[in-house]
Design a protein around this motif. Structure first.
Motif, PDB file in Angstrom:
ATOM      1  N   LEU A   1       0.833  -1.199   0.000  1.00  0.00           N
ATOM      2  CA  LEU A   1       0.000   0.000   0.000  1.00  0.00           C
ATOM      3  C   LEU A   1       0.875   1.259   0.000  1.00  0.00           C
ATOM      4  N   LEU A   2       1.927   1.274   0.800  1.00  0.00           N
ATOM      5  CA  LEU A   2       2.845   2.411   0.808  1.00  0.00           C
ATOM      6  C   LEU A   2       3.492   2.585  -0.561  1.00  0.00           C
ATOM      7  N   LEU A   3       3.910   1.502  -1.179  1.00  0.00           N
ATOM      8  CA  LEU A   3       4.529   1.589  -2.506  1.00  0.00           C
ATOM      9  C   LEU A   3       3.560   2.192  -3.526  1.00  0.00           C
ATOM     10  N   ALA A   4       2.300   1.803  -3.449  1.00  0.00           N
ATOM     11  CA  ALA A   4       1.292   2.373  -4.355  1.00  0.00           C
ATOM     12  C   ALA A   4       1.108   3.862  -4.087  1.00  0.00           C
TER      13      ALA A   4
ATOM     14  N   TRP B   1       4.952  10.291  -6.713  1.00  0.00           N
ATOM     15  CA  TRP B   1       6.007  10.554  -7.689  1.00  0.00           C
ATOM     16  C   TRP B   1       5.422  10.823  -9.071  1.00  0.00           C
ATOM     17  N   THR B   2       4.389  10.093  -9.437  1.00  0.00           N
ATOM     18  CA  THR B   2       3.752  10.305 -10.737  1.00  0.00           C
ATOM     19  C   THR B   2       3.209  11.727 -10.835  1.00  0.00           C
TER      20      THR B   2
ATOM     21  N   ALA C   1       9.283   8.524   3.776  1.00  0.00           N
ATOM     22  CA  ALA C   1       9.754   7.317   3.092  1.00  0.00           C
ATOM     23  C   ALA C   1      11.259   7.346   2.867  1.00  0.00           C
ATOM     24  N   GLN C   2      11.849   8.536   2.842  1.00  0.00           N
ATOM     25  CA  GLN C   2      13.300   8.638   2.668  1.00  0.00           C
ATOM     26  C   GLN C   2      14.054   7.972   3.802  1.00  0.00           C
ATOM     27  N   THR C   3      13.416   7.813   4.946  1.00  0.00           N
ATOM     28  CA  THR C   3      14.101   7.249   6.108  1.00  0.00           C
ATOM     29  C   THR C   3      13.767   5.778   6.342  1.00  0.00           C
ATOM     30  N   ILE C   4      12.866   5.228   5.548  1.00  0.00           N
ATOM     31  CA  ILE C   4      12.477   3.824   5.723  1.00  0.00           C
ATOM     32  C   ILE C   4      13.515   2.935   5.037  1.00  0.00           C
ATOM     33  N   GLN C   5      13.984   1.937   5.749  1.00  0.00           N
ATOM     34  CA  GLN C   5      15.118   1.148   5.278  1.00  0.00           C
ATOM     35  C   GLN C   5      14.754  -0.099   4.468  1.00  0.00           C
TER      36      GLN C   5
ATOM     37  N   SER D   1      12.511  -2.386  -0.837  1.00  0.00           N
ATOM     38  CA  SER D   1      11.529  -2.033  -1.860  1.00  0.00           C
ATOM     39  C   SER D   1      11.136  -0.559  -1.774  1.00  0.00           C
ATOM     40  N   ILE D   2      11.073  -0.043  -0.577  1.00  0.00           N
ATOM     41  CA  ILE D   2      10.705   1.365  -0.398  1.00  0.00           C
ATOM     42  C   ILE D   2      11.879   2.257  -0.801  1.00  0.00           C
ATOM     43  N   ARG D   3      13.065   1.870  -0.416  1.00  0.00           N
ATOM     44  CA  ARG D   3      14.250   2.637  -0.827  1.00  0.00           C
ATOM     45  C   ARG D   3      14.368   2.656  -2.346  1.00  0.00           C
ATOM     46  N   GLU D   4      14.083   1.532  -2.980  1.00  0.00           N
ATOM     47  CA  GLU D   4      14.151   1.466  -4.439  1.00  0.00           C
ATOM     48  C   GLU D   4      13.083   2.358  -5.074  1.00  0.00           C
ATOM     49  N   ALA D   5      11.878   2.380  -4.520  1.00  0.00           N
ATOM     50  CA  ALA D   5      10.823   3.258  -5.040  1.00  0.00           C
ATOM     51  C   ALA D   5      11.223   4.720  -4.913  1.00  0.00           C
TER      52      ALA D   5
END
Length: 173
Positions: free
Chosen positions: A57-60, A66-67, A110-114, A117-121
């Motif tokens: 859900l966070l990735l979405a 970003w979009t 999200a910049q601080t989440i390790q 998959s989140i770092r890659e997004a």
């Protein structure tokens, strides 16, 4: 697309919007899918019809945010390279900050989440924005496009901090 498909797409978008609000308000780690469900006015199990995990859900939600930035910058560029290219891009970003503040707060968190998959997004989104700005500055013949793109992005980060802390004086306002 049938009526049922349209309803599912709308419901998925509503869940993502609710998640953006909840994640921005309480943070990803403290947020629960129950809170997201309550905000979206649905049952918690219904979220898992669309998203297998809270991370999905966070990735979405990050993809939506970003979009929005990428599409906004593309619209500026589609209107033609003007002498005020940098100013036009700044205005476009300021409009996003004004209208979609929670999405910006979400990206900042999200910049601080390790999680990989989140770092890659985040790398993907920020990298795409950097590429768009650098290419635009280069194509417009702006001197030192790499340095100017870096300064543009740094100013954007300062805008984020200014907005998050309610400190308009950081931006000279």
């Amino acid at each position: 697309m049938g009526k049922s498909d349209t309803a599912s797409v709308n419901r998925k978008e509503e869940i993502i919007s609710a998640a953006i609000e909840v994640f921005a308000e309480v943070g990803y780690y403290r947020a629960t899918t129950a809170q997201v469900a309550q905000r979206a006015k649905i049952s918690q199990p219904y979220i898992f019809r669309f998203f297998s995990t809270k991370e999905a859900l966070l990735l979405a939600a990050l993809e939506v945010s970003w979009t929005r930035v990428i599409d906004s910058f593309h619209k500026v560029l589609e209107s033609g390279l003007s002498e005020q290219l940098e100013s036009d891009l700044i205005r476009a970003y300021e409009d996003i900050l004004d209208s979609y503040r929670n999405e910006t707060l979400l990206q900042m968190q999200a910049q601080t989440i390790q999680e990989d998959s989140i770092r890659e997004a985040m790398r993907k989104g920020f990298g795409e924005v950097h590429r768009i700005v650098l290419d635009a500055f280069d194509n417009a013949g702006i001197p030192n496009p790499q340095e100017r793109a870096m300064l543009f992005l740094a100013r954007g980060m300062l805008c984020n901090i200014s907005s998050a802390l309610n400190m308009p004086e950081l931006m000279g306002k």
